[in-house]
Design a protein around this motif. Structure first.
Motif, short mmCIF file in Angstrom:
data_model
loop_
_atom_site.label_atom_id
_atom_site.label_comp_id
_atom_site.label_asym_id
_atom_site.label_seq_id
_atom_site.Cartn_x
_atom_site.Cartn_y
_atom_site.Cartn_z
N PRO A 296 0.86 -1.42 0.59
CA PRO A 296 -0.43 -0.14 0.16
C PRO A 296 0.86 1.33 -0.31
N ASP A 297 0.30 2.50 -0.39
CA ASP A 297 0.75 3.85 -0.21
C ASP A 297 1.44 4.58 0.93
N SER A 298 0.86 3.45 2.35
CA SER A 298 1.24 3.92 3.82
C SER A 298 2.82 2.95 3.69
N TYR A 299 3.35 2.16 3.06
CA TYR A 299 4.33 1.82 2.72
C TYR A 299 5.76 2.07 1.76
N ARG A 300 4.88 2.23 0.75
CA ARG A 300 5.88 2.91 -0.82
C ARG A 300 5.75 4.22 -0.59
N LYS A 301 5.04 5.17 0.31
CA LYS A 301 5.59 6.53 0.19
C LYS A 301 5.88 6.60 1.30
N SER A 302 6.56 6.10 2.50
CA SER A 302 6.88 6.29 3.94
C SER A 302 7.65 7.63 3.24
N PRO A 303 8.46 8.29 4.65
CA PRO A 303 10.25 8.91 3.78
C PRO A 303 10.69 8.61 4.95
N VAL A 304 9.85 7.77 6.10
CA VAL A 304 10.68 7.00 6.95
C VAL A 304 11.28 5.56 6.32
N ILE A 305 10.55 4.27 5.82
CA ILE A 305 11.02 3.85 4.76
C ILE A 305 11.83 3.70 3.79
N PHE A 306 11.71 5.55 2.88
CA PHE A 306 12.36 5.32 1.29
C PHE A 306 12.73 6.92 2.41
N PRO A 307 13.72 6.98 2.14
CA PRO A 307 14.39 8.90 2.55
C PRO A 307 14.20 8.98 1.23
N PRO A 308 13.81 10.60 1.50
CA PRO A 308 14.34 10.93 0.09
C PRO A 308 15.44 11.49 -0.24
N ALA A 309 15.42 11.13 -1.40
CA ALA A 309 16.25 11.21 -2.51
C ALA A 309 17.63 11.98 -2.03
N ALA A 310 17.52 13.08 -1.53
CA ALA A 310 18.08 14.39 -1.23
C ALA A 310 18.95 13.31 0.23
N ALA A 311 18.17 12.71 1.25
CA ALA A 311 19.23 12.13 1.89
C ALA A 311 20.17 11.43 1.61
N LEU A 312 19.85 10.32 0.87
CA LEU A 312 19.97 9.13 0.58
C LEU A 312 21.37 9.37 -0.17
N ALA A 313 21.37 10.26 -1.00
CA ALA A 313 22.74 11.23 -1.45
C ALA A 313 23.72 11.34 -0.74
N THR A 314 23.61 11.60 0.27
CA THR A 314 24.54 11.58 1.66
C THR A 314 25.04 10.33 2.07
N CYS A 315 24.80 9.55 1.66
CA CYS A 315 24.69 8.76 2.78
C CYS A 315 26.13 7.58 1.63
N GLU A 316 26.17 6.47 2.24
CA GLU A 316 27.60 5.61 1.96
C GLU A 316 27.37 4.18 1.98
N TYR A 317 27.64 3.63 1.02
CA TYR A 317 27.43 1.71 1.58
C TYR A 317 28.88 1.44 2.84
N SER A 318 28.83 0.30 3.57
CA SER A 318 30.01 0.36 4.24
C SER A 318 31.09 -0.62 3.60
N ARG A 319 32.44 -0.76 3.51
CA ARG A 319 32.26 -1.44 2.56
C ARG A 319 33.65 -2.03 3.52
N TYR A 320 34.08 -3.97 3.63
CA TYR A 320 34.89 -4.56 2.97
C TYR A 320 36.19 -3.62 3.43
N ARG A 321 37.21 -3.19 4.53
CA ARG A 321 38.83 -2.87 3.78
C ARG A 321 39.71 -3.28 4.79
N GLY A 322 39.34 -5.14 4.74
CA GLY A 322 40.48 -5.88 5.05
C GLY A 322 40.62 -6.53 6.09
N GLN A 323 41.54 -6.97 7.06
CA GLN A 323 41.36 -7.82 8.10
C GLN A 323 41.83 -6.45 8.83
N ALA A 324 42.93 -6.19 8.79
CA ALA A 324 43.63 -5.08 9.51
C ALA A 324 42.77 -3.85 9.79
#
Length: 355
Positions: free
Chosen positions: A312-340
């Motif tokens: 339903p729209d209550s899920y698809r249009k939720s700004p908590v579940i799907f934050p605005p594009a401007a907010a997501l643009a500042t986010c980064e994926y975590s990456r594995y950078r080695g055991q050290a």
């Protein structure tokens, strides 16, 4: 659902560790199925009907064991597979497990429902070509808060990492790598920095902030917020979306410095006792109706386009579940950078806890 996901899982008995959900509990028959899938996953991270529907479809039960964080999952698998068929690690730990040879390659011919996944999730930098993982959810880390107790919108990590304004009313994530990545972003550095000096800066900041911290939590910050134990918490958007159904005084924000993106995946560990059943379960979960049941229950963003179309729209249009594009643009994926680097994070976190 008119009750919360956690309330459902508690009442169904799915909130314990190492419990078995087969046969009559799965709603298929009075007799126990002759075989069972062994699933190792996060707490409250499965659909209301997943176990029952899979049991009916496959004639197999599901044994569910729970881990508190990725570190616990990795430590358990590093010592050898203890009988798990499907696990649900986050993206950087998929990389880490591939590097440690802990995951079995997936057979795409046994997962035709991968066609339901949005194309942007099918070729991930942490798992090119999705050889070892199928997308289950995607996630944004931010700040959950109680509106009546917090003056304004906590739109900076400063509120929880570098301020005494809410002393004793703050909870931080206990997972070392993600907490330090958040600290790095707040201090103006890339989340995936490999600079030991930045880790030292974040450690010093966390030690200064520690008198203001109520707890370092293992992914139960939403319960602390809902129960009134804290007013501000670093948490995942889906977890806060869950408890917002129970309490309209709660909300979630992605701080302006940017949050951490993650994608939890369905993986088969090496030496899984039931690899064919594992593929069948993954394919089932990626179906349209099962995927929608999961999204409806756990309130995390789904990468499953077929499931999303049923929501339903209550899920698809939720700004908590799907934050605005401007907010997501500042986010980064975590990456594995080695055991050290992981060792540096873990040693620094140990010092923060001991301070």
């Amino acid at each position: 659902m008119t009750v919360s996901r956690r309330m459902f899982l508690r009442d169904a008995g799915l909130a314990g560790i190492g419990l078995s959900f087969t046969g009559a509990m799965a709603g298929c028959s009075r007799s126990k199925p002759s075989r069972a899938l062994n699933l190792y996953t996060w707490d409250t991270y499965i659909g209301e009907h997943t176990v029952a529907d899979f049991t009916r479809a496959a004639g197999a039960g599901v044994n569910i064991s729970l881990f508190a964080n990725n570190d616990e999952l990795f430590a358990k698998l590093r010592g050898g597979n203890q009988g798990y068929d499907v696990i649900v690690p986050s993206n950087d730990f998929v990389e880490r497990m591939v590097a440690a040879n802990l995951l079995a390659p997936l057979d795409p011919t046994k997962i035709p429902n991968r066609r339901n996944i949005a194309p942007r999730f099918l070729d991930a930098p942490f798992d090119p070509g999705r050889r070892y993982s199928m997308p289950y959810t995607w996630i944004v880390t931010g700040i959950g808060y109680r509106k009546s107790k917090v003056k304004g919108i906590p739109d900076s990590w400063k509120w929880v990492l570098d301020s005494d304004a809410y002393k004793g009313r703050i909870a931080l994530l206990g997972e070392a790598s993600e907490l330090f990545e958040i600290g790095a972003k707040y201090l103006g550095h890339p989340a995936n920095t490999s600079d030991p000096a930045v880790i030292e800066q974040v450690k010093a900041m966390l030690i200064r902030q520690k008198p203001n911290i109520a707890a370092f939590h293992d992914d139960n910050g939403q319960d602390m917020l809902l129960g009134g134990d804290v007013d501000l918490v670093i948490e995942y958007n889906g977890d806060i979306a869950q408890v917002m159904r129970d309490d309209p005084d709660l909300d979630f924000v992605v701080p302006r410095e940017g949050g951490i993106l993650a994608s939890d995946g369905l993986c088969i560990p090496r030496n899984a006792p039931n690899p064919d059943l594992a593929h069948a379960f993954i394919n089932f979960v990626l179906g349209a109706a099962p995927g929608a049941d999961i999204a409806r229950t756990i309130r995390y963003p789904t990468p499953n386009e077929a499931a999303l179309a049923l929501m339903p729209d209550s899920y698809r249009k939720s700004p908590v579940i799907f934050p605005p594009a401007a907010a997501l643009a500042t986010c980064e994926y975590s990456r594995y950078r080695g055991q050290a680097m992981n060792s540096l994070y873990e040693a620094a976190m140990t010092q923060v806890r001991a301070a």
